[in-house]
Design a protein around this motif. Structure first.
Motif, PDB file in Angstrom:
ATOM      1  N   ASN A 170      69.203  45.442-110.816  1.00 53.34           N
ATOM      2  CA  ASN A 170      70.449  46.082-110.377  1.00 53.34           C
ATOM      3  C   ASN A 170      70.233  46.890-109.097  1.00 53.34           C
ATOM      4  OD1 ASN A 170      71.864  45.008-112.525  1.00 53.34           O
ATOM      5  ND2 ASN A 170      71.605  46.813-113.802  1.00 53.34           N
ATOM      6  N   LEU A 171      69.092  47.548-109.004  1.00 46.74           N
ATOM      7  CA  LEU A 171      68.773  48.311-107.800  1.00 46.74           C
ATOM      8  C   LEU A 171      68.658  47.380-106.590  1.00 46.74           C
ATOM      9  CD1 LEU A 171      68.108  51.121-106.694  1.00 46.74           C
ATOM     10  CD2 LEU A 171      65.716  50.669-107.248  1.00 46.74           C
ATOM     11  N   GLY A 172      68.049  46.206-106.808  1.00 48.60           N
ATOM     12  CA  GLY A 172      67.975  45.209-105.740  1.00 48.60           C
ATOM     13  C   GLY A 172      69.365  44.786-105.291  1.00 48.60           C
ATOM     14  N   ASN A 173      70.277  44.612-106.238  1.00 45.14           N
ATOM     15  CA  ASN A 173      71.656  44.264-105.888  1.00 45.14           C
ATOM     16  C   ASN A 173      72.322  45.371-105.070  1.00 45.14           C
ATOM     17  OD1 ASN A 173      71.456  41.851-107.237  1.00 45.14           O
ATOM     18  ND2 ASN A 173      72.431  42.603-109.100  1.00 45.14           N
ATOM     19  N   VAL A 174      72.068  46.616-105.455  1.00 45.05           N
ATOM     20  CA  VAL A 174      72.657  47.751-104.723  1.00 45.05           C
ATOM     21  C   VAL A 174      72.119  47.794-103.290  1.00 45.05           C
ATOM     22  CG1 VAL A 174      72.698  50.274-104.572  1.00 45.05           C
ATOM     23  CG2 VAL A 174      73.178  49.144-106.750  1.00 45.05           C
ATOM     24  N   TYR A 175      70.801  47.666-103.148  1.00 43.26           N
ATOM     25  CA  TYR A 175      70.220  47.673-101.802  1.00 43.26           C
ATOM     26  C   TYR A 175      70.741  46.497-100.970  1.00 43.26           C
ATOM     27  CZ  TYR A 175      66.866  51.348-102.993  1.00 43.26           C
ATOM     28  OH  TYR A 175      66.287  52.535-103.352  1.00 43.26           O
ATOM     29  N   TYR A 176      70.897  45.346-101.614  1.00 39.38           N
ATOM     30  CA  TYR A 176      71.416  44.177-100.908  1.00 39.38           C
ATOM     31  C   TYR A 176      72.835  44.446-100.401  1.00 39.38           C
ATOM     32  CZ  TYR A 176      73.002  39.468 -99.946  1.00 39.38           C
ATOM     33  OH  TYR A 176      73.511  38.363 -99.328  1.00 39.38           O
ATOM     34  N   GLN A 177      73.654  45.029-101.267  1.00 42.03           N
ATOM     35  CA  GLN A 177      75.031  45.334-100.870  1.00 42.03           C
ATOM     36  C   GLN A 177      75.086  46.378 -99.746  1.00 42.03           C
ATOM     37  OE1 GLN A 177      77.752  43.754-101.726  1.00 42.03           O
ATOM     38  NE2 GLN A 177      76.706  42.449-103.197  1.00 42.03           N
ATOM     39  N   ASN A 178      74.080  47.261 -99.712  1.00 42.55           N
ATOM     40  CA  ASN A 178      74.009  48.272 -98.660  1.00 42.55           C
ATOM     41  C   ASN A 178      73.269  47.762 -97.420  1.00 42.55           C
ATOM     42  OD1 ASN A 178      75.422  50.262-100.054  1.00 42.55           O
ATOM     43  ND2 ASN A 178      73.579  51.048-101.047  1.00 42.55           N
ATOM     44  N   GLU A 179      72.955  46.465 -97.426  1.00 43.85           N
ATOM     45  CA  GLU A 179      72.256  45.806 -96.322  1.00 43.85           C
ATOM     46  C   GLU A 179      70.880  46.416 -96.041  1.00 43.85           C
ATOM     47  OE1 GLU A 179      74.926  45.608 -92.979  1.00 43.85           O
ATOM     48  OE2 GLU A 179      76.365  44.382 -94.091  1.00 43.85           O
ATOM     49  N   GLN A 180      70.213  46.870 -97.092  1.00 42.76           N
ATOM     50  CA  GLN A 180      68.839  47.366 -96.997  1.00 42.76           C
ATOM     51  C   GLN A 180      67.946  46.292 -97.620  1.00 42.76           C
ATOM     52  OE1 GLN A 180      69.378  51.040 -99.178  1.00 42.76           O
ATOM     53  NE2 GLN A 180      69.496  52.217 -97.272  1.00 42.76           N
ATOM     54  N   TYR A 181      67.749  45.235 -96.859  1.00 44.10           N
ATOM     55  CA  TYR A 181      67.142  44.029 -97.393  1.00 44.10           C
ATOM     56  C   TYR A 181      65.679  44.198 -97.793  1.00 44.10           C
ATOM     57  CZ  TYR A 181      71.494  42.158 -95.594  1.00 44.10           C
ATOM     58  OH  TYR A 181      72.810  41.941 -95.351  1.00 44.10           O
ATOM     59  N   ASP A 182      64.915  44.989 -97.041  1.00 43.86           N
ATOM     60  CA  ASP A 182      63.510  45.207 -97.407  1.00 43.86           C
ATOM     61  C   ASP A 182      63.401  45.915 -98.760  1.00 43.86           C
ATOM     62  OD1 ASP A 182      62.613  43.979 -95.106  1.00 43.86           O
ATOM     63  OD2 ASP A 182      62.459  45.861 -93.965  1.00 43.86           O
ATOM     64  N   LYS A 183      64.249  46.926 -98.954  1.00 47.11           N
ATOM     65  CA  LYS A 183      64.244  47.631-100.243  1.00 47.11           C
ATOM     66  C   LYS A 183      64.736  46.714-101.364  1.00 47.11           C
ATOM     67  CE  LYS A 183      64.772  52.367 -98.586  1.00 47.11           C
ATOM     68  NZ  LYS A 183      65.600  53.578 -98.635  1.00 47.11           N
ATOM     69  N   ILE A 205      64.347  43.426-101.538  1.00 49.12           N
ATOM     70  CA  ILE A 205      63.253  42.511-101.870  1.00 49.12           C
ATOM     71  C   ILE A 205      62.201  43.224-102.720  1.00 49.12           C
ATOM     72  CG2 ILE A 205      61.310  41.216-100.875  1.00 49.12           C
ATOM     73  CD1 ILE A 205      63.229  40.509 -98.539  1.00 49.12           C
ATOM     74  N   ALA A 206      61.884  44.471-102.361  1.00 53.18           N
ATOM     75  CA  ALA A 206      60.906  45.242-103.136  1.00 53.18           C
ATOM     76  C   ALA A 206      61.402  45.466-104.565  1.00 53.18           C
ATOM     77  CB  ALA A 206      60.622  46.571-102.452  1.00 53.18           C
ATOM     78  N   ALA A 207      62.690  45.765-104.714  1.00 59.55           N
ATOM     79  CA  ALA A 207      63.240  45.988-106.053  1.00 59.55           C
ATOM     80  C   ALA A 207      63.244  44.693-106.857  1.00 59.55           C
ATOM     81  CB  ALA A 207      64.648  46.565-105.947  1.00 59.55           C
ATOM     82  N   TYR A 208      63.598  43.574-106.231  1.00 63.55           N
ATOM     83  CA  TYR A 208      63.563  42.282-106.927  1.00 63.55           C
ATOM     84  C   TYR A 208      62.145  41.922-107.345  1.00 63.55           C
ATOM     85  CZ  TYR A 208      68.420  41.378-105.478  1.00 63.55           C
ATOM     86  OH  TYR A 208      69.776  41.431-105.294  1.00 63.55           O
ATOM     87  N   ASN A 209      61.175  42.191-106.475  1.00 66.57           N
ATOM     88  CA  ASN A 209      59.775  41.921-106.824  1.00 66.57           C
ATOM     89  C   ASN A 209      59.324  42.780-107.993  1.00 66.57           C
ATOM     90  OD1 ASN A 209      59.302  39.873-105.000  1.00 66.57           O
ATOM     91  ND2 ASN A 209      58.715  41.289-103.361  1.00 66.57           N
ATOM     92  N   LYS A 210      59.777  44.039-108.025  1.00 67.00           N
ATOM     93  CA  LYS A 210      59.442  44.923-109.144  1.00 67.00           C
ATOM     94  C   LYS A 210      60.069  44.388-110.433  1.00 67.00           C
ATOM     95  CE  LYS A 210      57.873  48.938-110.677  1.00 67.00           C
ATOM     96  NZ  LYS A 210      56.519  49.391-110.622  1.00 67.00           N
ATOM     97  N   ALA A 211      61.296  43.865-110.337  1.00 65.26           N
ATOM     98  CA  ALA A 211      61.949  43.275-111.512  1.00 65.26           C
ATOM     99  C   ALA A 211      61.153  42.078-112.014  1.00 65.26           C
ATOM    100  CB  ALA A 211      63.380  42.867-111.167  1.00 65.26           C
ATOM    101  N   LEU A 212      60.687  41.243-111.095  1.00 66.80           N
ATOM    102  CA  LEU A 212      59.879  40.087-111.499  1.00 66.80           C
ATOM    103  C   LEU A 212      58.525  40.500-112.062  1.00 66.80           C
ATOM    104  CD1 LEU A 212      60.697  37.609-108.614  1.00 66.80           C
ATOM    105  CD2 LEU A 212      61.357  37.410-111.023  1.00 66.80           C
ATOM    106  N   GLU A 213      57.977  41.589-111.525  1.00 69.69           N
ATOM    107  CA  GLU A 213      56.707  42.107-112.041  1.00 69.69           C
ATOM    108  C   GLU A 213      56.875  42.593-113.485  1.00 69.69           C
ATOM    109  OE1 GLU A 213      54.465  46.236-111.222  1.00 69.69           O
ATOM    110  OE2 GLU A 213      54.799  44.999-109.434  1.00 69.69           O
ATOM    111  N   LYS A 214      57.998  43.253-113.750  1.00 70.60           N
ATOM    112  CA  LYS A 214      58.270  43.762-115.103  1.00 70.60           C
ATOM    113  C   LYS A 214      58.621  42.644-116.070  1.00 70.60           C
ATOM    114  CE  LYS A 214      58.231  48.325-114.547  1.00 70.60           C
ATOM    115  NZ  LYS A 214      57.541  49.253-115.373  1.00 70.60           N
ATOM    116  N   ASN A 215      59.135  41.531-115.526  1.00 67.38           N
ATOM    117  CA  ASN A 215      59.576  40.429-116.360  1.00 67.38           C
ATOM    118  C   ASN A 215      59.185  39.105-115.713  1.00 67.38           C
ATOM    119  OD1 ASN A 215      60.902  39.108-118.443  1.00 67.38           O
ATOM    120  ND2 ASN A 215      62.803  38.999-117.305  1.00 67.38           N
TER     121      ASN A 215
END
Length: 112
Positions: free
Chosen positions: A79-92, A94-104
């Motif tokens: 969800n955090l990755g989605n928020v950053y994406y919507q705010n056009e903070q693409y690096d953040k 990607i980092a949040a999506y990677n953390k999601a994949l790391e957790k799952n």
């Protein structure tokens, strides 16, 4: 003599009743704490979803969900990755999506 045995039996019954009440009290406290946990988790998640649907993208709420999301620990980061994406903070994002994949990891269960 018969009365003494009856009194001993009654004493044992009272001790067992006290032990039973302690167990019941502990179970009640655990149920209350579990209800509180799920209640707080529900309201934080509901608040996040309402804001997200209203196009209010604040990263604070998904971060607070990381403390309350034990069973699906990847979801707040997704969800955090989605928020950053919507705010056009693409690096953040990607980092949040990677953390999601790391957790799952993907083999376990895919992110929604």
């Amino acid at each position: 003599m018969n009365q003494e045995k009856l009194t001993e039996f009654q004493i044992l019954q009272r001790k067992d009743a006290k032990k039973t009440m302690i167990v019941v009290d502990v179970v009640c406290v655990l149920l209350l704490l579990t209800g509180l946990y799920f209640g707080v988790r529900y309201f934080i998640n509901e608040s996040f979803l309402n804001d997200y649907e209203a196009e209010i993208y604040e990263p604070d709420k998904p971060l607070s969900l990381t403390k309350f999301n034990l069973f699906e620990s990847f979801l707040p980061y997704y969800n955090l990755g989605n928020v950053y994406y919507q705010n056009e903070q693409y690096d953040k994002a990607i980092a949040a999506y990677n953390k999601a994949l790391e957790k799952n990891p993907i083999g376990k269960r895919e992110c929604p």
